[in-house]
Every structure is written in structure tokens, then in C-alpha cells.
Scaffold this motif. Structure first.
Motif, PDB file in Angstrom:
ATOM      1  N   ASP A 132       0.864  -1.181   0.000  1.00 19.30           N
ATOM      2  CA  ASP A 132       0.000   0.000   0.000  1.00 19.30           C
ATOM      3  C   ASP A 132       0.901   1.232   0.000  1.00 19.30           C
ATOM      4  O   ASP A 132       1.709   1.415   0.909  1.00 19.30           O
ATOM      5  CB  ASP A 132      -0.905  -0.004   1.231  1.00 19.30           C
ATOM      6  CG  ASP A 132      -1.945   1.111   1.190  1.00 19.30           C
ATOM      7  OD1 ASP A 132      -1.539   2.287   1.164  1.00 19.30           O
ATOM      8  OD2 ASP A 132      -3.148   0.800   1.198  1.00 19.30           O
ATOM      9  N   HIS A 133       0.769   2.094  -1.012  1.00 19.90           N
ATOM     10  CA  HIS A 133       1.683   3.218  -1.160  1.00 19.90           C
ATOM     11  C   HIS A 133       1.593   4.194   0.001  1.00 19.90           C
ATOM     12  O   HIS A 133       2.559   4.892   0.305  1.00 19.90           O
ATOM     13  CB  HIS A 133       1.407   3.942  -2.481  1.00 19.90           C
ATOM     14  CG  HIS A 133       1.732   3.099  -3.678  1.00 19.90           C
ATOM     15  ND1 HIS A 133       1.511   3.508  -4.976  1.00 19.90           N
ATOM     16  CD2 HIS A 133       2.285   1.849  -3.781  1.00 19.90           C
ATOM     17  CE1 HIS A 133       1.888   2.562  -5.819  1.00 19.90           C
ATOM     18  NE2 HIS A 133       2.358   1.547  -5.116  1.00 19.90           N
ATOM     19  N   ASP A 202       5.519  -5.680 -11.291  1.00 16.21           N
ATOM     20  CA  ASP A 202       4.563  -5.103 -10.353  1.00 16.21           C
ATOM     21  C   ASP A 202       3.308  -4.705 -11.118  1.00 16.21           C
ATOM     22  O   ASP A 202       3.387  -4.231 -12.255  1.00 16.21           O
ATOM     23  CB  ASP A 202       5.133  -3.859  -9.663  1.00 16.21           C
ATOM     24  CG  ASP A 202       6.127  -4.215  -8.567  1.00 16.21           C
ATOM     25  OD1 ASP A 202       5.999  -5.313  -8.012  1.00 16.21           O
ATOM     26  OD2 ASP A 202       7.021  -3.397  -8.288  1.00 16.21           O
ATOM     27  N   ASP A 204      -0.030  -2.276 -10.710  1.00 12.62           N
ATOM     28  CA  ASP A 204      -0.590  -1.182  -9.921  1.00 12.62           C
ATOM     29  C   ASP A 204      -2.106  -1.262  -9.869  1.00 12.62           C
ATOM     30  O   ASP A 204      -2.761  -1.649 -10.850  1.00 12.62           O
ATOM     31  CB  ASP A 204      -0.180   0.166 -10.519  1.00 12.62           C
ATOM     32  CG  ASP A 204       1.317   0.398 -10.426  1.00 12.62           C
ATOM     33  OD1 ASP A 204       1.908  -0.046  -9.442  1.00 12.62           O
ATOM     34  OD2 ASP A 204       1.877   1.013 -11.360  1.00 12.62           O
ATOM     35  N   PHE A 205      -2.641  -0.869  -8.721  1.00 15.21           N
ATOM     36  CA  PHE A 205      -4.088  -0.812  -8.531  1.00 15.21           C
ATOM     37  C   PHE A 205      -4.479   0.564  -7.997  1.00 15.21           C
ATOM     38  O   PHE A 205      -3.742   1.175  -7.222  1.00 15.21           O
ATOM     39  CB  PHE A 205      -4.545  -1.890  -7.542  1.00 15.21           C
ATOM     40  CG  PHE A 205      -4.389  -3.301  -8.063  1.00 15.21           C
ATOM     41  CD1 PHE A 205      -5.390  -3.881  -8.832  1.00 15.21           C
ATOM     42  CD2 PHE A 205      -3.244  -4.036  -7.794  1.00 15.21           C
ATOM     43  CE1 PHE A 205      -5.258  -5.170  -9.308  1.00 15.21           C
ATOM     44  CE2 PHE A 205      -3.098  -5.330  -8.270  1.00 15.21           C
ATOM     45  CZ  PHE A 205      -4.112  -5.899  -9.032  1.00 15.21           C
ATOM     46  N   PHE A 206      -5.650   1.017  -8.419  1.00 14.24           N
ATOM     47  CA  PHE A 206      -6.212   2.287  -7.943  1.00 14.24           C
ATOM     48  C   PHE A 206      -5.261   3.455  -8.170  1.00 14.24           C
ATOM     49  O   PHE A 206      -5.139   4.353  -7.337  1.00 14.24           O
ATOM     50  CB  PHE A 206      -6.576   2.196  -6.448  1.00 14.24           C
ATOM     51  CG  PHE A 206      -7.507   1.075  -6.107  1.00 14.24           C
ATOM     52  CD1 PHE A 206      -8.820   1.107  -6.538  1.00 14.24           C
ATOM     53  CD2 PHE A 206      -7.048  -0.019  -5.375  1.00 14.24           C
ATOM     54  CE1 PHE A 206      -9.684   0.055  -6.233  1.00 14.24           C
ATOM     55  CE2 PHE A 206      -7.897  -1.060  -5.072  1.00 14.24           C
ATOM     56  CZ  PHE A 206      -9.224  -1.024  -5.508  1.00 14.24           C
ATOM     57  N   ARG A 207      -4.575   3.445  -9.317  1.00 17.44           N
ATOM     58  CA  ARG A 207      -3.663   4.541  -9.623  1.00 17.44           C
ATOM     59  C   ARG A 207      -4.464   5.847  -9.782  1.00 17.44           C
ATOM     60  O   ARG A 207      -5.499   5.883 -10.444  1.00 17.44           O
ATOM     61  CB  ARG A 207      -2.911   4.245 -10.919  1.00 17.44           C
ATOM     62  CG  ARG A 207      -1.860   5.302 -11.280  1.00 17.44           C
ATOM     63  CD  ARG A 207      -1.151   4.944 -12.563  1.00 17.44           C
ATOM     64  NE  ARG A 207      -0.394   3.693 -12.426  1.00 17.44           N
ATOM     65  CZ  ARG A 207       0.292   3.150 -13.428  1.00 17.44           C
ATOM     66  NH1 ARG A 207       0.276   3.710 -14.634  1.00 17.44           N
ATOM     67  NH2 ARG A 207       0.947   2.029 -13.234  1.00 17.44           N
ATOM     68  N   GLY A 208      -3.972   6.897  -9.162  1.00 16.46           N
ATOM     69  CA  GLY A 208      -4.642   8.185  -9.222  1.00 16.46           C
ATOM     70  C   GLY A 208      -5.653   8.395  -8.115  1.00 16.46           C
ATOM     71  O   GLY A 208      -6.291   9.455  -8.062  1.00 16.46           O
ATOM     72  N   PRO A 210      -5.662   8.784  -4.288  1.00 18.27           N
ATOM     73  CA  PRO A 210      -4.847   8.913  -3.070  1.00 18.27           C
ATOM     74  C   PRO A 210      -5.416   8.079  -1.923  1.00 18.27           C
ATOM     75  O   PRO A 210      -6.613   8.058  -1.683  1.00 18.27           O
ATOM     76  CB  PRO A 210      -4.936  10.410  -2.756  1.00 18.27           C
ATOM     77  CG  PRO A 210      -5.251  11.057  -4.066  1.00 18.27           C
ATOM     78  CD  PRO A 210      -6.122  10.082  -4.794  1.00 18.27           C
ATOM     79  N   GLU A 213      -3.920   3.822  -3.644  1.00 15.96           N
ATOM     80  CA  GLU A 213      -2.899   3.340  -4.577  1.00 15.96           C
ATOM     81  C   GLU A 213      -2.068   2.233  -3.939  1.00 15.96           C
ATOM     82  O   GLU A 213      -1.622   2.345  -2.793  1.00 15.96           O
ATOM     83  CB  GLU A 213      -1.978   4.486  -5.006  1.00 15.96           C
ATOM     84  CG  GLU A 213      -2.601   5.444  -6.005  1.00 15.96           C
ATOM     85  CD  GLU A 213      -1.584   6.458  -6.494  1.00 15.96           C
ATOM     86  OE1 GLU A 213      -1.444   6.598  -7.719  1.00 15.96           O
ATOM     87  OE2 GLU A 213      -0.928   7.086  -5.655  1.00 15.96           O
ATOM     88  N   SER A 214      -1.869   1.183  -4.686  1.00 20.92           N
ATOM     89  CA  SER A 214      -1.069   0.056  -4.203  1.00 20.92           C
ATOM     90  C   SER A 214      -0.543  -0.729  -5.388  1.00 20.92           C
ATOM     91  O   SER A 214      -0.993  -0.538  -6.529  1.00 20.92           O
ATOM     92  CB  SER A 214      -1.900  -0.855  -3.294  1.00 20.92           C
ATOM     93  OG  SER A 214      -3.038  -1.336  -3.987  1.00 20.92           O
ATOM     94  N   ASP A 215       0.401  -1.588  -5.122  1.00 20.60           N
ATOM     95  CA  ASP A 215       0.905  -2.480  -6.170  1.00 20.60           C
ATOM     96  C   ASP A 215       1.111  -3.866  -5.589  1.00 20.60           C
ATOM     97  O   ASP A 215       1.296  -4.032  -4.384  1.00 20.60           O
ATOM     98  CB  ASP A 215       2.208  -1.941  -6.769  1.00 20.60           C
ATOM     99  CG  ASP A 215       3.341  -1.917  -5.756  1.00 20.60           C
ATOM    100  OD1 ASP A 215       3.950  -2.976  -5.500  1.00 20.60           O
ATOM    101  OD2 ASP A 215       3.630  -0.827  -5.204  1.00 20.60           O
TER     102      ASP A 215
END
Length: 291
Positions: A132-133, A202, A204-208, A210, A213-215
Motif C-alpha cells: 500500500d503506497h 509489479d 498497480d491498482f487504484f492509480r490516481g 490517493p 494506490e497500491s501495487d
């Protein structure tokens, strides 16, 4: 190995179960290995148990092979901590097998327990490669997921080894185990380089978005997909438990266990007496029992 050789004994004079006693009294001879294998694959339910066994051994072998990389990506960098996490994973497999396997041995709920274990396995694989970013690395979550994975995936092997033997009765139990071990180790060996290749990617999920965002690593997706595909296939299992029915004197699965046990004990006694009279087996005295 030395301890095994020193303690190894011949088959017990009295078979451990009614089903095994009936096989001995019938004079059944095991067919050649390849013939047994062909029969197994034609037996309803065997491939379901085989698929679950292969899935379990593949996931545990792959996680064990990449334990260092998995721990590093989750923030566990000390070699001692990695070693302890790996030992904990193996211990979780052992404890899960004892507890969950013991429950299934008593209840014969092979299908429900296997499906539950596969579902938990798929879920527990996710933290092994998810980042989780916003939260970053979560070592505690990673270790807990690793232990949960071992406790869920490990028992699938002994449970489905028993299930395969149960549905293929009176087939050769050694041949059943051999097929599962060969298939499980072969498939897991083929999947290791695939997992290594996927681990370099990797997704990415839910990019954009906040906070969302996670990978996730490709090898984790491979393990989750393997568990879910196996779960879907195993859900179609619908085969009679031939050995369990033989042990309970032919009672069906839904019958009262108390009456089944009483009937089975009576039938076992009759078969033992018949064996003594026919001189097909040695007398069933206490002295002949294997300690």
C-alpha cells in the motif's frame, strides 16, 4: 534413516481397519503401477483431490523457495528474522496439519474443510506481495500472513492424500501417494521459474486515487490465481467415500455415526472370526498385535 531401519517391522498381524481387513480376506492383489494410475484417473473424485494436493505443495514450495525475497520486500531484512519467519512458516504447516487434519479424520468433512483452507490460502497470499503506497511496508502483517498461509495451505496435503485413498478404495494406497507426490513436486518445480519471472513485475491498482494506490507482485498474483482456480475446480467434488463406507460396514455418509460404529464393530468381529476359521490369517490374540 538409521532410526527408521532399527524400528521397521513387518505389517501388523491384524490390519488397522475393517476396510484393510476385508482387502486381505478377499485375497486382492494390487495391479501393476501404471494400471493402478489409469484406474485412479477414471475414478470420480480422484482428480479433485489430486488438484488440491498439487496446489498446496506448489504454494508452500514456492513460498519456501522465495522466502528471503518475500521478507525483504515486506521490510524484514535481518537474516535471523528471515530464518525465524521461515521456521515459523514450517511450524505453522505442521500445527495446522495436526489440528485441522485431526478434525477431518474424525468428521470426514473433506470437501468443506479443503474449500475453506483454499479460500484462506488465497487471501493469505495477498499480503506477501501487496504494498500500500500510503502505509508502506508492514513487516508484522507480512509475518502474520505467512503464518496464516502455512496453517491454511499445509493441511490441504494430508487431507487430500486421505481423500484420494478414500475414493479409490480398494486401490493401492502406495500408488495413490506416489501419484500425488510425483504430480505435486513436478508441477511445483515447473512453477518455480514461472514465479521467479512474475516476481520481477509489479501491477498497480487504484492509480490516481490517493490513499488507495497500491501495487502487487506478479508471483503473488500467480499464487492467488492458483488457489482460486483449484478452489473452483475442487468445488465440483462429488464422489462416494468408499473406504469410509467400508469401515462403517457399508453405511451411507448421512447415517448415525453411533449405529454405524456398532455395526462396524460387529462386522469386524465376524470377519476376524472368519479369518481364524479359514486359516487365512493368524489367530487374533493380544500377543500377535504389533506394539
Amino acid at each position: 534413516a538409521v532410526g527408521f531401519l532399527l524400528q521397521f517391522k513387518n505389517d501388523p498381524a491384524i490390519p488397522p481397519s475393517q476396510s484393510e481387513l476385508e482387502k486381505k480376506l478377499s485375497g486382492l492383489e494390487e495391479p501393476p503401477f501404471l494400471e493402478s494410475v489409469q484406474t485412479f484417473f477414471q475414478t470420480r473424485g480422484f482428480t479433485n483431490a489430486l488438484a488440491a494436493f498439487i496446489c498446496s505443495i506448489s504454494i508452500t514450495n514456492i513460498v519456501g523457495a522465495f522466502i528471503d525475497e518475500i521478507m525483504h520486500r515486506g521490510g524484514v531484512t535481518s537474516q535471523l528474522s528471515i530464518d525465524l519467519a521461515g521456521a515459523g512458516f514450517e511450524l505453522a504447516i505442521l500445527i495446522g496439519g495436526i489440528i485441522i487434519g485431526g478434525f477431518v479424520d474424525k468428521t470426514k468433512e473433506y470437501k468443506k474443510v479443503t474449500m475453506a483452507c483454499l479460500a484462506v490460502t488465497a487471501f493469505m497470499c495477498i499480503p506477501l506481495g501487496l504494498t500500500d503506497h500510503m502505509l508502506g511496508q508492514e513487516p508484522v502483517l507480512l509475518v502474520l500472513a505467512l503464518l496464516g498461509l502455512g496453517a491454511a495451505a499445509g493441511p490441504v496435503q494430508p487431507i487430500n492424500a486421505e481423500l484420494a485413498v478414500d475414493v479409490t478404495y480398494p486401490g493401492d494406497e502406495t500408488a495413490v501417494e506416489s501419484v500425488q507426490q510425483i504430480g505435486g513436486n513436478l508441477i511445483s518445480a515447473l512453477l518455480v521459474p514461472v514465479a521467479e519471472l512474475f516476481s520481477k513485475r509489479d501491477f498497480d491498482f487504484f492509480r490516481g486515487f490517493p490513499g488507495l494506490e497500491s501495487d502487487i507482485r506478479g508471483d503473488t498474483l500467480l499464487l492467488v490465481g492458483l488457489a482460486l482456480i483449484t478452489l473452483t475446480y475442487f468445488s465440483s467434488f462429488d464422489a462416494p467415500l468408499a473406504r469410509s463406507q467400508a469401515d462403517s460396514g457399508g453405511e451411507s455418509e448421512g447415517d448415525n455415526s453411533g449405529s454405524a460404529e456398532a455395526f462396524g464393530d460387529s462386522r469386524m468381529g465376524s470377519l476376524k472370526n472368519a479369518a481364524v476359521v479359514d486359516n487365512k490369517m493368524p489367530a487374533f490374540s493380544g500377543a500377535s498385535r504389533k506394539e
